[in-house]
Design a protein around this motif. Structure first.
Motif, PDB file in Angstrom:
ATOM      1  N   ILE A  20      20.573  87.684  66.092  1.00  0.00           N
ATOM      2  CA  ILE A  20      19.591  88.394  65.266  1.00  0.00           C
ATOM      3  C   ILE A  20      19.566  89.862  65.678  1.00  0.00           C
ATOM      4  CG2 ILE A  20      17.130  88.608  64.709  1.00  0.00           C
ATOM      5  CD1 ILE A  20      16.904  85.592  65.159  1.00  0.00           C
ATOM      6  N   GLY A  21      19.628  90.743  64.700  1.00  0.00           N
ATOM      7  CA  GLY A  21      19.606  92.171  64.972  1.00  0.00           C
ATOM      8  C   GLY A  21      20.985  92.784  65.065  1.00  0.00           C
ATOM      9  N   PHE A  22      22.020  91.953  64.981  1.00  0.00           N
ATOM     10  CA  PHE A  22      23.392  92.437  65.010  1.00  0.00           C
ATOM     11  C   PHE A  22      24.002  92.256  63.633  1.00  0.00           C
ATOM     12  CE2 PHE A  22      22.385  91.354  69.384  1.00  0.00           C
ATOM     13  CZ  PHE A  22      22.797  92.504  70.056  1.00  0.00           C
ATOM     14  N   LYS A  23      25.182  92.784  63.438  1.00  0.00           N
ATOM     15  CA  LYS A  23      25.838  92.690  62.137  1.00  0.00           C
ATOM     16  C   LYS A  23      26.084  91.235  61.755  1.00  0.00           C
ATOM     17  CE  LYS A  23      28.098  97.149  62.380  1.00  0.00           C
ATOM     18  NZ  LYS A  23      29.362  97.867  62.322  1.00  0.00           N
ATOM     19  N   ALA A  24      26.039  90.977  60.443  1.00  0.00           N
ATOM     20  CA  ALA A  24      26.168  89.605  59.936  1.00  0.00           C
ATOM     21  C   ALA A  24      27.508  88.982  60.301  1.00  0.00           C
ATOM     22  CB  ALA A  24      25.988  89.587  58.419  1.00  0.00           C
ATOM     23  N   ASP A  25      28.570  89.786  60.335  1.00  0.00           N
ATOM     24  CA  ASP A  25      29.882  89.209  60.660  1.00  0.00           C
ATOM     25  C   ASP A  25      29.947  88.718  62.100  1.00  0.00           C
ATOM     26  OD1 ASP A  25      29.832  91.853  61.581  1.00  0.00           O
ATOM     27  OD2 ASP A  25      32.000  92.081  61.391  1.00  0.00           O
ATOM     28  N   GLN A  26      29.118  89.270  62.981  1.00  0.00           N
ATOM     29  CA  GLN A  26      29.086  88.776  64.355  1.00  0.00           C
ATOM     30  C   GLN A  26      28.429  87.404  64.413  1.00  0.00           C
ATOM     31  OE1 GLN A  26      27.338  91.858  66.751  1.00  0.00           O
ATOM     32  NE2 GLN A  26      29.076  93.230  66.431  1.00  0.00           N
ATOM     33  N   GLY A  27      27.409  87.184  63.617  1.00  0.00           N
ATOM     34  CA  GLY A  27      26.792  85.864  63.530  1.00  0.00           C
ATOM     35  C   GLY A  27      27.758  84.843  62.968  1.00  0.00           C
ATOM     36  N   LYS A  28      28.543  85.254  61.967  1.00  0.00           N
ATOM     37  CA  LYS A  28      29.535  84.357  61.384  1.00  0.00           C
ATOM     38  C   LYS A  28      30.636  84.039  62.391  1.00  0.00           C
ATOM     39  CE  LYS A  28      28.686  85.859  56.663  1.00  0.00           C
ATOM     40  NZ  LYS A  28      29.198  86.576  55.496  1.00  0.00           N
ATOM     41  N   THR A  29      30.981  84.998  63.239  1.00  0.00           N
ATOM     42  CA  THR A  29      31.978  84.758  64.281  1.00  0.00           C
ATOM     43  C   THR A  29      31.457  83.743  65.288  1.00  0.00           C
ATOM     44  OG1 THR A  29      32.843  86.994  64.012  1.00  0.00           O
ATOM     45  CG2 THR A  29      33.414  85.851  66.047  1.00  0.00           C
ATOM     46  N   LEU A  30      30.180  83.851  65.659  1.00  0.00           N
ATOM     47  CA  LEU A  30      29.586  82.855  66.556  1.00  0.00           C
ATOM     48  C   LEU A  30      29.662  81.466  65.934  1.00  0.00           C
ATOM     49  CD1 LEU A  30      26.380  84.582  67.956  1.00  0.00           C
ATOM     50  CD2 LEU A  30      28.436  83.981  69.223  1.00  0.00           C
ATOM     51  N   ARG A  31      29.345  81.355  64.643  1.00  0.00           N
ATOM     52  CA  ARG A  31      29.402  80.063  63.965  1.00  0.00           C
ATOM     53  C   ARG A  31      30.833  79.535  63.945  1.00  0.00           C
ATOM     54  NH1 ARG A  31      25.470  77.166  64.080  1.00  0.00           N
ATOM     55  NH2 ARG A  31      26.158  76.043  62.244  1.00  0.00           N
ATOM     56  N   ALA A  32      31.802  80.424  63.744  1.00  0.00           N
ATOM     57  CA  ALA A  32      33.207  80.010  63.724  1.00  0.00           C
ATOM     58  C   ALA A  32      33.651  79.506  65.096  1.00  0.00           C
ATOM     59  CB  ALA A  32      34.086  81.169  63.272  1.00  0.00           C
ATOM     60  N   LEU A  33      33.054  80.032  66.145  1.00  0.00           N
ATOM     61  CA  LEU A  33      33.358  79.570  67.496  1.00  0.00           C
ATOM     62  C   LEU A  33      32.656  78.242  67.810  1.00  0.00           C
ATOM     63  CD1 LEU A  33      33.159  82.918  69.496  1.00  0.00           C
ATOM     64  CD2 LEU A  33      35.174  81.455  69.287  1.00  0.00           C
ATOM     65  N   GLY A  34      31.728  77.827  66.957  1.00  0.00           N
ATOM     66  CA  GLY A  34      31.012  76.580  67.190  1.00  0.00           C
ATOM     67  C   GLY A  34      29.694  76.782  67.895  1.00  0.00           C
ATOM     68  N   LEU A  35      29.221  78.007  67.924  1.00  0.00           N
ATOM     69  CA  LEU A  35      27.965  78.329  68.589  1.00  0.00           C
ATOM     70  C   LEU A  35      26.893  78.580  67.535  1.00  0.00           C
ATOM     71  CD1 LEU A  35      29.461  80.737  71.240  1.00  0.00           C
ATOM     72  CD2 LEU A  35      28.775  78.379  71.595  1.00  0.00           C
ATOM     73  N   GLY A  36      25.661  78.784  67.964  1.00  0.00           N
ATOM     74  CA  GLY A  36      24.590  79.035  67.016  1.00  0.00           C
ATOM     75  C   GLY A  36      23.222  79.031  67.686  1.00  0.00           C
ATOM     76  N   LYS A  37      23.162  78.473  68.874  1.00  0.00           N
ATOM     77  CA  LYS A  37      21.908  78.462  69.617  1.00  0.00           C
ATOM     78  C   LYS A  37      22.192  78.961  71.032  1.00  0.00           C
ATOM     79  CE  LYS A  37      19.630  74.680  67.251  1.00  0.00           C
ATOM     80  NZ  LYS A  37      18.888  73.423  67.411  1.00  0.00           N
ATOM     81  N   ILE A  38      21.220  79.654  71.593  1.00  0.00           N
ATOM     82  CA  ILE A  38      21.360  80.169  72.956  1.00  0.00           C
ATOM     83  C   ILE A  38      21.487  78.990  73.915  1.00  0.00           C
ATOM     84  CG2 ILE A  38      20.228  81.485  74.786  1.00  0.00           C
ATOM     85  CD1 ILE A  38      18.890  83.128  72.560  1.00  0.00           C
ATOM     86  N   GLY A  39      22.450  79.073  74.820  1.00  0.00           N
ATOM     87  CA  GLY A  39      22.671  78.021  75.804  1.00  0.00           C
ATOM     88  C   GLY A  39      23.714  77.006  75.392  1.00  0.00           C
ATOM     89  N   ARG A  40      24.135  77.017  74.148  1.00  0.00           N
ATOM     90  CA  ARG A  40      25.147  76.073  73.679  1.00  0.00           C
ATOM     91  C   ARG A  40      26.516  76.514  74.181  1.00  0.00           C
ATOM     92  NH1 ARG A  40      24.547  74.240  67.668  1.00  0.00           N
ATOM     93  NH2 ARG A  40      22.812  73.166  68.664  1.00  0.00           N
ATOM     94  N   SER A  41      27.341  75.557  74.604  1.00  0.00           N
ATOM     95  CA  SER A  41      28.682  75.841  75.115  1.00  0.00           C
ATOM     96  C   SER A  41      29.729  75.057  74.344  1.00  0.00           C
ATOM     97  CB  SER A  41      28.781  75.455  76.592  1.00  0.00           C
ATOM     98  OG  SER A  41      27.902  76.223  77.363  1.00  0.00           O
ATOM     99  N   VAL A  42      30.901  75.654  74.201  1.00  0.00           N
ATOM    100  CA  VAL A  42      32.041  74.989  73.577  1.00  0.00           C
ATOM    101  C   VAL A  42      33.292  75.339  74.364  1.00  0.00           C
ATOM    102  CG1 VAL A  42      31.092  74.897  71.249  1.00  0.00           C
ATOM    103  CG2 VAL A  42      32.369  76.897  71.965  1.00  0.00           C
ATOM    104  N   GLU A  43      34.307  74.480  74.236  1.00  0.00           N
ATOM    105  CA  GLU A  43      35.595  74.747  74.867  1.00  0.00           C
ATOM    106  C   GLU A  43      36.626  75.028  73.790  1.00  0.00           C
ATOM    107  OE1 GLU A  43      36.963  71.877  77.678  1.00  0.00           O
ATOM    108  OE2 GLU A  43      35.006  71.737  78.663  1.00  0.00           O
ATOM    109  N   HIS A  44      37.457  76.043  74.025  1.00  0.00           N
ATOM    110  CA  HIS A  44      38.516  76.411  73.103  1.00  0.00           C
ATOM    111  C   HIS A  44      39.810  76.608  73.877  1.00  0.00           C
ATOM    112  CE1 HIS A  44      36.284  77.015  69.389  1.00  0.00           C
ATOM    113  NE2 HIS A  44      35.319  77.565  70.099  1.00  0.00           N
ATOM    114  N   VAL A  45      40.921  76.361  73.211  1.00  0.00           N
ATOM    115  CA  VAL A  45      42.225  76.650  73.794  1.00  0.00           C
ATOM    116  C   VAL A  45      42.359  78.166  73.901  1.00  0.00           C
ATOM    117  CG1 VAL A  45      44.711  76.462  73.461  1.00  0.00           C
ATOM    118  CG2 VAL A  45      43.229  74.570  72.821  1.00  0.00           C
TER     119      VAL A  45
END
Length: 66
Positions: A20-45
């Protein structure tokens, strides 16, 4: 003679700040990484595409090599 398998490195990405407060494409990038809530973790190659997405939101995430 046995051959060595290539060990794929992976990255653990944890969201530490809200988008929140950042550009919309940064939020979409977080969603593409599988994130969306503070404290959530994901593993990627570990590859260039994922590194590029992490670079775009580096101020919102914490990255660990595993």
């Amino acid at each position: 003679m046995p051959t060595k398998k290539a060990v794929k490195k992976s990255l653990k990405v944890t969201q530490i700040k809200s988008s929140i407060g950042f550009k919309a494409d940064q939020g979409k990038t977080l969603r593409a990484l599988g994130l969306g809530k503070i404290g959530r973790s994901v593993e990627h190659v570990d590859n260039d595409a994922v590194r590029g997405m992490i670079f775009k939101v580096k101020h919102l995430v914490k990255v660990e090599e595993i």
